[in-house]
Scaffold this motif. Structure first.
Motif, PDB file in Angstrom:
ATOM      1  N   VAL A   1       2.291  -1.487   5.387  1.00  0.00           N
ATOM      2  CA  VAL A   1       1.709  -1.685   4.062  1.00  0.00           C
ATOM      3  C   VAL A   1       0.515  -0.761   3.873  1.00  0.00           C
ATOM      4  CG1 VAL A   1       0.501  -3.325   2.585  1.00  0.00           C
ATOM      5  CG2 VAL A   1       2.500  -4.074   3.899  1.00  0.00           C
ATOM      6  N   LYS A   2      -0.306  -0.708   4.907  1.00  0.00           N
ATOM      7  CA  LYS A   2      -1.499   0.123   4.841  1.00  0.00           C
ATOM      8  C   LYS A   2      -1.136   1.593   4.645  1.00  0.00           C
ATOM      9  CE  LYS A   2      -5.560   1.288   7.597  1.00  0.00           C
ATOM     10  NZ  LYS A   2      -6.366   0.872   8.778  1.00  0.00           N
TER      11      LYS A   2
ATOM     12  N   VAL B   1       1.069 -10.382  -1.331  1.00  0.00           N
ATOM     13  CA  VAL B   1      -0.126  -9.817  -1.960  1.00  0.00           C
ATOM     14  C   VAL B   1      -1.346  -9.847  -1.036  1.00  0.00           C
ATOM     15  CG1 VAL B   1      -0.632 -12.020  -3.062  1.00  0.00           C
ATOM     16  CG2 VAL B   1      -1.609  -9.934  -4.007  1.00  0.00           C
ATOM     17  N   SER B   2      -1.355 -10.775  -0.099  1.00  0.00           N
ATOM     18  CA  SER B   2      -2.524 -10.858   0.784  1.00  0.00           C
ATOM     19  C   SER B   2      -2.659  -9.596   1.641  1.00  0.00           C
ATOM     20  CB  SER B   2      -2.449 -12.112   1.666  1.00  0.00           C
ATOM     21  OG  SER B   2      -1.250 -12.134   2.385  1.00  0.00           O
ATOM     22  N   SER B   3      -1.542  -9.007   1.998  1.00  0.00           N
ATOM     23  CA  SER B   3      -1.615  -7.755   2.756  1.00  0.00           C
ATOM     24  C   SER B   3      -2.334  -6.687   1.954  1.00  0.00           C
ATOM     25  CB  SER B   3      -0.207  -7.239   3.080  1.00  0.00           C
ATOM     26  OG  SER B   3       0.487  -8.169   3.858  1.00  0.00           O
TER      27      SER B   3
ATOM     28  N   LEU C   1      -7.231  -3.475   0.521  1.00  0.00           N
ATOM     29  CA  LEU C   1      -8.259  -3.089  -0.447  1.00  0.00           C
ATOM     30  C   LEU C   1      -9.654  -3.421   0.074  1.00  0.00           C
ATOM     31  CD1 LEU C   1      -6.662  -4.124  -3.856  1.00  0.00           C
ATOM     32  CD2 LEU C   1      -6.774  -1.859  -2.804  1.00  0.00           C
ATOM     33  N   GLN C   2      -9.722  -4.563   0.743  1.00  0.00           N
ATOM     34  CA  GLN C   2     -11.010  -4.974   1.302  1.00  0.00           C
ATOM     35  C   GLN C   2     -11.460  -3.985   2.372  1.00  0.00           C
ATOM     36  OE1 GLN C   2     -11.330  -8.611   3.697  1.00  0.00           O
ATOM     37  NE2 GLN C   2     -12.360  -9.551   1.931  1.00  0.00           N
ATOM     38  N   GLU C   3     -10.545  -3.693   3.256  1.00  0.00           N
ATOM     39  CA  GLU C   3     -10.848  -2.745   4.337  1.00  0.00           C
ATOM     40  C   GLU C   3     -11.238  -1.376   3.797  1.00  0.00           C
ATOM     41  OE1 GLU C   3      -7.918  -4.192   7.954  1.00  0.00           O
ATOM     42  OE2 GLU C   3      -7.967  -2.074   7.375  1.00  0.00           O
TER      43      GLU C   3
ATOM     44  N   ASP D   1     -11.104 -10.959  -4.269  1.00  0.00           N
ATOM     45  CA  ASP D   1     -10.276  -9.792  -3.954  1.00  0.00           C
ATOM     46  C   ASP D   1      -8.950  -9.841  -4.703  1.00  0.00           C
ATOM     47  OD1 ASP D   1     -12.065  -8.610  -2.109  1.00  0.00           O
ATOM     48  OD2 ASP D   1     -11.560 -10.204  -0.695  1.00  0.00           O
ATOM     49  N   ILE D   2      -8.528 -11.072  -4.995  1.00  0.00           N
ATOM     50  CA  ILE D   2      -7.361 -11.226  -5.861  1.00  0.00           C
ATOM     51  C   ILE D   2      -7.838 -11.852  -7.157  1.00  0.00           C
ATOM     52  CG2 ILE D   2      -5.169 -12.442  -6.192  1.00  0.00           C
ATOM     53  CD1 ILE D   2      -4.687 -12.263  -3.216  1.00  0.00           C
TER      54      ILE D   2
END
Lengths: 361, 361
Positions: free
Chosen positions: A253-254, A276-278, A283-285, A310-311
């Motif tokens: 994903v990243k 979506v959590s991935s 995005l956080q990272e 974040d979401i």
DNA sequence: TTTTGTTTCGGGTACGTACACGTAAAATAT
DNA sequence: ATATTTTACGTGTACGTACCCGAAACAAAA
């Protein structure tokens, strides 16, 4: 209008007639009435018609209590859904609903039995399906994840006159008792509508499909259609970029996200399922708090990202209720011989940081 | 993990023992067991203890079916809610839920009877409450609109040991069986959160309370608190103006709105109840499409304005389900002697033009 | 001891339905 | 005509609980 009043409501003077009264009026015995009620053999057409007429006239309603009390046999419902895996615990919610309904209908002589299959393994689905057929059940609730195999199983059930209910995703025109789940197209449209609050002018928008399963993909595509349709219908000219990610692990994903976000002015992302959590994690990272995020499902991971912003929105379709209603539909059909709609679309719920506390999955 | 598996689930080896088995083990007759089950007189302490021990050991669960079948008496539940008036048909939804639950529990010997009062007339409430007490019921579901009168009625019920459930709005610490309805504070916070998508920088925001009833006002105020709290907590400095309108007719609403909107840069309005359609009507007439609107409740009028964009968001709290759950709570208490939480907060739902089609009121 | 009263308990019937069994009547065969 | 099968229906018991009635068992009064 509006004055104080007491409403005794329809009077309900049904007086609750039973077989006994019917027998009395028809001048036959209880046993005979019983036979026509279960249309068994052994009743002449003439008396049968007479009894039927009386039943209709009296609007006889069998007493469920007495019926189930007298009948010692229990009805068996089989449930065929994906196992809760480490990868995704989405199916925990439907299962909860199923279990809840299970204990609720148990006193009425219904036994619910679960059969789990692996979402990544079609053969496990077939194997479990065969077990169900071998066990000989009175009704089936299934998530038709694998199109072809599910159709085959459904056909078998139809042949054996076993009623079946589809849950979570539908195979239309397949004689299921009913379908219980989301309307995927409108779900996507809602995503787009919410997106509108997050972007403006000609910001770019990204749609992300994360799924290993080809068979699942058509669900996601349906949402995508609904999403795009909304933009088109409302004359929005934002560029919509799409990215499929066919591996569910975070590393993949990243990698994919890094690639697609590079050199683009993407302002918001719509993830078409619960993964979506991935994306939120990424995005956080990557310190991309400027990118807004919309996704699916009331899962712990997702909620955590929702909480700290974040979401932005989660869309959910009452997965637990889907399970509950699925069992109840079969119960109502088997016990009450009830009729109902071919499909029951679940509400499309919006979850934000301010109302997630009160959401009922 | 994730492998195909069949789960026979808790085995449920309860073997469904009944009074007969208990009687056999205690070496007494069924009648005696029955007496201790209903703790009637006529059983010596010794045998009673013995039977009680066996009941506990076997975890005996009475068969609801047989119980209700054998017991010819029906339990009566009284419902005390506002009448559906021309002014507002909000209460139609809870009533629907109540009726639905009513027919559902009817086969189990429960009779639900409605008593309606006029929201504008306290004495009508008192009159109906007295009727209920005179009728002698086994349980009460009520909307405690009038604080003092409701408290008095609740006290009477407590004295007579009649269980009662509050619906839609709560009177805390009053020994109700439970409260079923919204958490008003968070409902207001959600309104504010949604508002955030509609305004920016230092746009002015207007809160409008439309209500004739002083007694109802504290509900609206609670929402207002939640709303303001959100802005404060999130460091938003938008000026929040508030306007109470104490007449519900359109002319009054129009007059007050004209006044308050004049010479101000109000960008969005939060209406704290279902009267939002009046405001929408005004904005439409006054060609103030630039002002965004958030309000309450899934009513036909409101939905129409939502559809064509005059209302941006509606917040709803499943009024029908409130009625349904209220009856069910009493049913579970009366028939199953079930224990449950003191309060059941309903989900706070967001309705937009894109998902209203699938909303279940 | 007998009588009267009280406490404690067992037996029986009913609730409305399901189903097995049995029997009379009608249809068919002999 | 009688014998045999088939059809049509009645009877009885069971499901698990509620509740009434009356019989023991025991105690207190005579």
């Amino acid at each position: 209008m509006g004055a104080a009043q007491k409403n005794d409501f329809m009077k309900e003077n049904k007086e609750l007639v039973g077989v006994k009264e019917i027998a009395r009026r028809a001048k036959v015995s209880i046993g005979t009435v019983d036979r026509v009620l279960h249309n068994r053999t052994g009743v002449s057409k003439k008396t049968k018609d007479k009894i039927l007429a009386i039943i209709a006239e009296l609007e006889y309603q069998p007493n469920i209590l007495a019926r189930r009390l007298a009948s010692k046999k229990t009805l068996n419902i089989a449930v065929l859904i994906p196992a809760v895996s480490a990868e995704t615990n989405y199916w925990k919610a439907p299962l909860d609903g199923i279990l809840e309904a299970g204990i609720e209908v148990k006193p009425y002589g219904i036994a619910v039995e679960q059969y789990f299959f692996d979402q990544n393994d079609k053969t496990s689905f077939v194997k479990q399906a065969d077990q169900i057929l071998a066990a000989g059940v009175d009704g089936v609730l299934l998530a038709p994840m694998f199109m072809k195999e599910s159709e085959k199983f459904a056909d078998e059930c139809k042949k054996l006159r076993i009623p079946y209910v589809f849950i979570n995703s539908d195979i239309p025109d397949h004689d299921s008792l009913c379908y219980i789940g989301p309307d995927l197209f409108h779900s996507g449209s809602l995503g787009a509508h919410l997106m509108r609050y997050l972007v403006s002018g000609n910001d770019q928008v990204l749609i992300v499909n994360i799924s290993k399963e080809i068979d699942n993909l058509h669900h996601l595509l349906r949402k995508e259609e609904g999403f795009k349709d909304y933009f088109k219908k409302n004359g929005l000219n934002n560029e919509i970029i799409k990215q499929d990610i066919r591996s569910t692990d975070y590393a993949s994903v990243k990698k994919e996200l890094t690639k697609v976000l590079d050199n683009r002015a993407i302002k918001a992302i719509f993830v078409t399922n619960s993964r979506v959590s991935s994306v939120a994690k990424y995005l956080q990272e990557a310190k991309r708090g400027d990118i807004k995020l919309i996704g699916y499902d009331f899962l712990e991971d997702n909620i955590n990202y929702l909480k700290n912003g974040d979401i932005e929105f989660l869309i959910s379709q009452k997965p637990k209720e889907q399970g509950y209603r699925g069992i109840m539909a079969l119960y109502n059909h088997l016990v009450h011989a009830a009729q109902f709609d071919k499909s029951y679309y679940m509400p499309i719920d919006i979850i934000t940081s301010e109302n997630y506390l009160f959401y009922n999955n």
